[in-house]
Scaffold this motif. Structure first.
Motif, PDB file in Angstrom:
ATOM      1  N   LYS A 171       1.070  -1.320  -0.037  1.00 39.98           N
ATOM      2  CA  LYS A 171       0.135   0.104  -0.033  1.00 39.98           C
ATOM      3  C   LYS A 171       0.718   1.204  -0.071  1.00 39.98           C
ATOM      4  O   LYS A 171       0.584   2.251  -0.722  1.00 39.98           O
ATOM      5  N   GLU A 172       1.901   1.263   0.825  1.00 38.81           N
ATOM      6  CA  GLU A 172       2.955   2.433   0.674  1.00 38.81           C
ATOM      7  C   GLU A 172       3.706   2.672  -0.564  1.00 38.81           C
ATOM      8  O   GLU A 172       3.721   3.608  -1.012  1.00 38.81           O
ATOM      9  N   ARG A 173       3.677   1.753  -1.182  1.00 38.70           N
ATOM     10  CA  ARG A 173       4.511   1.913  -2.806  1.00 38.70           C
ATOM     11  C   ARG A 173       3.015   1.776  -3.527  1.00 38.70           C
ATOM     12  O   ARG A 173       3.462   2.029  -5.083  1.00 38.70           O
ATOM     13  N   GLY A 174       1.989   1.852  -3.388  1.00 40.06           N
ATOM     14  CA  GLY A 174       0.883   2.260  -4.459  1.00 40.06           C
ATOM     15  C   GLY A 174       0.639   0.797  -5.239  1.00 40.06           C
ATOM     16  O   GLY A 174       0.486   0.991  -6.564  1.00 40.06           O
ATOM     17  N   VAL A 175       0.869  -0.271  -4.665  1.00 39.37           N
ATOM     18  CA  VAL A 175       0.601  -1.739  -5.466  1.00 39.37           C
ATOM     19  C   VAL A 175      -0.476  -2.275  -4.732  1.00 39.37           C
ATOM     20  O   VAL A 175      -0.584  -2.544  -3.690  1.00 39.37           O
ATOM     21  N   ARG A 176      -1.439  -2.911  -5.512  1.00 40.40           N
ATOM     22  CA  ARG A 176      -2.606  -3.436  -5.487  1.00 40.40           C
ATOM     23  C   ARG A 176      -2.280  -4.731  -4.790  1.00 40.40           C
ATOM     24  O   ARG A 176      -1.613  -5.693  -5.442  1.00 40.40           O
ATOM     25  N   TRP A 177      -2.547  -5.233  -3.531  1.00 37.72           N
ATOM     26  CA  TRP A 177      -2.022  -6.449  -2.745  1.00 37.72           C
ATOM     27  C   TRP A 177      -3.338  -7.586  -2.671  1.00 37.72           C
ATOM     28  O   TRP A 177      -4.373  -7.167  -2.355  1.00 37.72           O
TER      29      TRP A 177
END
Length: 431
Positions: free
Chosen positions: A294-300
């Protein structure tokens, strides 16, 4: 006090030293064999050149033509013998045989052989010939050349040769140099091996190779867990500060909604890990990586199959394997096209036969086909170097998985690393 080695197993430094010494000895032996072969080939080629040069020179000498065409044969042979002997001695040859057109010897190192037929090939077409032939002096490398008169007719032959025994003697004279060169290479290699052992020992001490790998795995585990926990702490800190501010503003419902949302985001992973009865370290890692994504803007995305067994690895090795795969996937996902869907998915499933499969996929640009094998090499990386070092993660993943009896597979579209490992049945799987 020095640590006692288990079962006589040597330390990593000793293993490195033994491997390098064995390599040096093999290389030294190969160099020695090559130099010996080169010396033997060179000696033979030199003999062929010298015999050809002498045979050509003598076949064109007027004294040779006069001797083979003389009517007073005994007188001609006496004069010819002294002339040929001086040339043979000066050229370092074993024999020079002068013959008439029929191949009858006019000269020979053994006077008793004069008048006999030449033993060797006399070319029917009158050409010069170099060959190895066994004559009265044993096997020899020889060149035979025709003697022509003023009209161009063949009136005789000249054969110059060196025995194979003499070639062997020349090789023996070169052997000390070959031995010295080989020993010099071995000595330099051994010195390098000693330096490498000392350098390795400074880093690893008396640790065994297995312990060194475990230390690296431990470092990687601490690193990836540290990054995950830092991201999770940072996210939770921001939410708590926001919730406190909302409470100070008397906006309790919004504060409760914010905290409830944070709780629900990690609840699915917690539930899945609880259902499969174990692996709390792996669960904590996945929760931490969710915050990092989330911190890197990646959907997890995470999916854990309740039927999957527990992974048969120590917590340190499990975190090193899964953490490194996720870190690489997060880095790759961030390289997706601007505005595109940046995502990472982790699937934990049963692989059959009591094994467990962990698949980490990402929406990054993919790995070029020419690098798909090299990415598992120690020290190789497609990422820029930094002080923490690169090229360790995937190599370590493969080492741990292989040592545990598992496998690592890489597939494209999307890029996915599938790790298959032996599993440990959980109570739910058994019951």
């Amino acid at each position: 006090m020095a640590t006692k080695r288990r079962g006589g197993v040597r330390s990593a430094a000793s293993r490195v030293f033994a491997l390098l010494i064995a390599s040096v000895l093999l290389i030294g032996a190969a160099i020695g064999v090559f130099l010996t072969w080169e010396a033997q080939t060179s000696a033979r080629q030199e003999a062929e050149h010298v015999t050809a040069a002498i045979a050509h020179a003598l076949s064109a000498a007027p004294a040779i033509e006069a001797a083979v065409t003389a009517t007073d044969r005994p007188s001609a042979e006496d004069a010819l013998r002294a002339y040929v002997e001086s040339v043979r001695t000066g050229a370092g040859l074993d024999f020079i045989t002068v013959m008439d057109s029929e191949g009858v010897r006019l000269t020979h190192p053994d006077p008793a052989r004069i008048g006999e037929k030449y033993l060797g090939t006399i070319p029917a077409d009158g050409r010069t010939l170099t060959e190895q032939y066994t004559g009265t002096l044993g096997p020899s490398v020889r060149t035979i050349a025709p003697v022509h008169d003023a009209g161009g007719a063949i009136v005789g032959w000249v054969s110059a040769g060196v025995t194979v025994e003499s070639l062997a003697g020349a090789l023996l004279r070169r052997l000390p140099v070959i031995v010295l060169l080989t020993l010099a290479v071995v000595a330099l290699g051994a010195a390098g091996a000693v330096l490498a052992r000392l350098a390795t020992r400074r880093i690893t001490g008396d640790l065994e190779a297995r312990d060194v790998r475990e230390a690296v795995a431990g470092y990687e585990s601490v690193r990836t867990l540290g990054e995950a926990l830092r991201a999770q702490t940072h996210e939770h800190g921001n939410r708590l500060h926001t919730a406190l501010s909302l409470l100070e503003l008397d906006r309790r419902e919004e504060a409760i909604a914010l905290l409830s949302e944070a709780s629900l985001q990690g609840q699915s992973v917690i539930d899945q890990m609880t259902l499969r009865d174990g692996d709390p370290t792996l669960g904590a890692l996945l929760l931490g990586k969710a915050s990092q994504a989330k911190e890197r803007g990646v959907r997890w995305q995470v999916h854990v199959d309740p039927a999957a067994p527990r992974v048969d690895l120590t917590p340190v090795d499990a975190v090193a394997v899964v953490g490194n795969l996720i870190d690489n996937a997060l880095d790759a996902a961030r390289q997706a096209e601007s505005g595109g869907d940046r995502w990472v998915r982790v699937d934990v499933t049963a692989a059959g036969g009591g094994a467990i499969a962990i698949t980490v996929s990402d929406g990054g640009p993919g790995i070029p086909s020419n690098l798909r094998e090299r990415i598992f090499e120690h020290g190789f990386s497609t990422k820029p170097s930094d002080r923490s070092g690169r090229g360790v993660g995937l190599a370590l993943v493969r080492d741990i998985v292989t040592a545990a009896g598992g496998s690592v597979e890489l597939s494209a579209e999307p890029t996915s690393f599938r790790v298959t490992l032996p599993g440990v049945p959980t109570e739910r799987n058994i019951g």
